[in-house]
Design a protein around this motif. Structure first.
Motif, PDB file in Angstrom:
ATOM      1  N   PRO A 107      32.367  57.696  20.782  1.00 42.88           N
ATOM      2  CA  PRO A 107      31.077  57.044  20.529  1.00 42.88           C
ATOM      3  C   PRO A 107      30.230  57.861  19.562  1.00 42.88           C
ATOM      4  CG  PRO A 107      31.596  56.987  22.864  1.00 42.88           C
ATOM      5  CD  PRO A 107      32.627  57.868  22.220  1.00 42.88           C
ATOM      6  N   HIS A 108      29.251  57.206  18.927  1.00 41.91           N
ATOM      7  CA  HIS A 108      28.435  57.852  17.899  1.00 41.91           C
ATOM      8  C   HIS A 108      27.809  59.159  18.370  1.00 41.91           C
ATOM      9  CE1 HIS A 108      27.825  53.345  17.368  1.00 41.91           C
ATOM     10  NE2 HIS A 108      28.699  53.687  16.469  1.00 41.91           N
ATOM     11  N   SER A 109      27.463  59.215  19.632  1.00 38.48           N
ATOM     12  CA  SER A 109      26.783  60.388  20.170  1.00 38.48           C
ATOM     13  C   SER A 109      27.629  61.646  20.084  1.00 38.48           C
ATOM     14  CB  SER A 109      26.392  60.142  21.629  1.00 38.48           C
ATOM     15  OG  SER A 109      27.538  59.770  22.394  1.00 38.48           O
ATOM     16  N   GLY A 110      28.955  61.510  19.990  1.00 42.70           N
ATOM     17  CA  GLY A 110      29.828  62.667  19.948  1.00 42.70           C
ATOM     18  C   GLY A 110      30.276  63.062  18.557  1.00 42.70           C
ATOM     19  N   HIS A 111      29.999  62.234  17.559  1.00 42.58           N
ATOM     20  CA  HIS A 111      30.552  62.467  16.229  1.00 42.58           C
ATOM     21  C   HIS A 111      30.145  63.814  15.635  1.00 42.58           C
ATOM     22  CE1 HIS A 111      31.280  57.906  15.281  1.00 42.58           C
ATOM     23  NE2 HIS A 111      31.962  58.351  16.318  1.00 42.58           N
ATOM     24  N   PHE A 112      28.859  64.124  15.724  1.00 46.22           N
ATOM     25  CA  PHE A 112      28.371  65.318  15.048  1.00 46.22           C
ATOM     26  C   PHE A 112      29.046  66.581  15.583  1.00 46.22           C
ATOM     27  CE2 PHE A 112      25.337  68.914  15.141  1.00 46.22           C
ATOM     28  CZ  PHE A 112      25.323  69.188  13.781  1.00 46.22           C
TER      29      PHE A 112
END
Length: 360
Positions: A107-112
């Motif tokens: 999910p986007h929250s883990g990308h960074f």
């Protein structure tokens, strides 16, 4: 896009003479011809499965490792696809010497965080769209990749598909005349469930980053940098964006009319209308799709029909492999500065709606 007199004459000849109109053939290389790399997959969910299936069916790429916070889940995924390495931590994937490039499918929250760790480990990285939660995180990733000298790309798969290359050529040739209006939408009906990732603020949920990024990125590709962005929308019951309508203008004065929603299944089509003709892209426009050239008199002049409709994720992987083999650190089809520009637009839209994620 700027037009030369030669392009104008070319456009007049092809659009005014329906019997002779032929859309240009895509120049997209065969994904099977891309140099083979060793891929590591982070977060073995649904999109990761589609990615691996596409690589197995249409490329020579090798998926050599998969990592999950749940070791059993990683092992099940590895067994399903015949992947030799299955790890219960993401760090183990990054430590596997067989891995040349990491695909971030969380999910986007883990990308960074996950992409940053991969960059620091010296791995090339392909990050699912939307690239990060916000432009600040995206800028940090781009800076880190450039300093480390590794390849980094947003997995905006649409940009690499053959029918989008047809669209690019039509625009470059000026077949539509002066572009005046771009439309694109992406809406899906999602049952209102607070546990679903698209309704979860902690997972950077909402329509915009998951669905709306497609229309916004498409309009950016066609119009270039936006001169203005106007937003109307509302929040879902969990506080993420539920539905957003966006009007953008390009520097030429052309308009883009874009929509995304979690509340309804929309046509998911796109169009580009110019002073001579228009292009219509059937739904789902962001996947391999038919492209139709329509005259001002609403006459169908010609169509492009994709030869391959399944496994479209293979094209982004092949592009990454070609770039890396050539020593390039980013793709001309999805440059990092373009990713940053889109992320800044998405940030502005969320500000207009008053949507923030935990920890921002």
């Amino acid at each position: 896009m700027p037009q030369t007199r030669q392009a104008d004459r070319h456009a007049d000849r092809h659009v005014d003479d329906a019997a002779r109109v032929v859309l240009p053939a895509p120049r997209t290389p065969d994904p099977r011809e891309a140099p083979a790399l060793g891929w590591g997959v982070i977060a073995p969910g649904g999109i990761a499965a589609s990615f691996v299936e596409a690589l197995r069916a249409h490329t020579e790429q090798r998926v050599v490792a998969v990592g999950s916070r749940d070791a059993a889940r990683a092992r099940a995924f590895a067994d399903r696809f015949g992947i030799p390495g299955a790890y219960g931590t993401y760090a183990d994937v990054l430590g596997d010497a067989r891995v040349d490039i990491v695909y971030i499918a969380s999910p986007h929250s883990g990308h960074f965080e996950q992409a940053l760790r991969a960059i620091e480990a010296g791995k090339h990285v392909l990050v699912e769209k939307a690239f990060t939660r916000n432009a600040r995180e995206a800028e940090q990733l781009v800076q880190a990749a450039r300093e480390q000298g590794v390849f980094l790309m947003e997995a905006m798969w649409t940009r690499f598909l053959p029918h989008i290359d047809v669209v690019r050529q039509v625009l470059d040739l000026g077949l539509l005349g002066e572009v005046r209006t771009v439309t694109a939408d992406h809406g899906q009906f999602m049952n209102p469930d607070a546990a679903h990732r698209l309704f979860a603020p902690e997972l950077a949920g909402g329509a915009l980053l998951d669905l709306g990024v497609y229309p916004v990125s498409f309009a950016s590709m066609v119009l270039g940098p936006f001169a203005s962005v106007t937003t109307v929308g509302d929040k879902a019951f969990t506080g993420v964006d539920g539905q957003v309508s966006i009007v953008v203008t390009g520097e030429s004065g052309a308009h883009g009319v874009l929509n995304t929603t979690l509340y309804a299944r929309t046509p998911t089509t796109a169009s580009i209308s110019g002073t001579r003709a228009r292009l219509e892209i059937e739904g789902d426009f962001y996947a391999p799709a038919t492209v139709r050239l329509i005259s001002r008199e609403r006459e169908l002049l010609c169509s492009y029909v994709p030869a391959q409709r399944e496994g479209g994720l293979c094209y982004e992987a092949a592009e990454a492999a070609r770039c890396i083999a050539a020593g390039r650190l980013e793709s001309d089809l999805m440059p990092l500065d373009e990713t940053l520009r889109v992320m800044h637009v998405l940030d502005g839209i969320r500000r207009d709606l008053g949507v923030t994620f935990p920890g921002e």
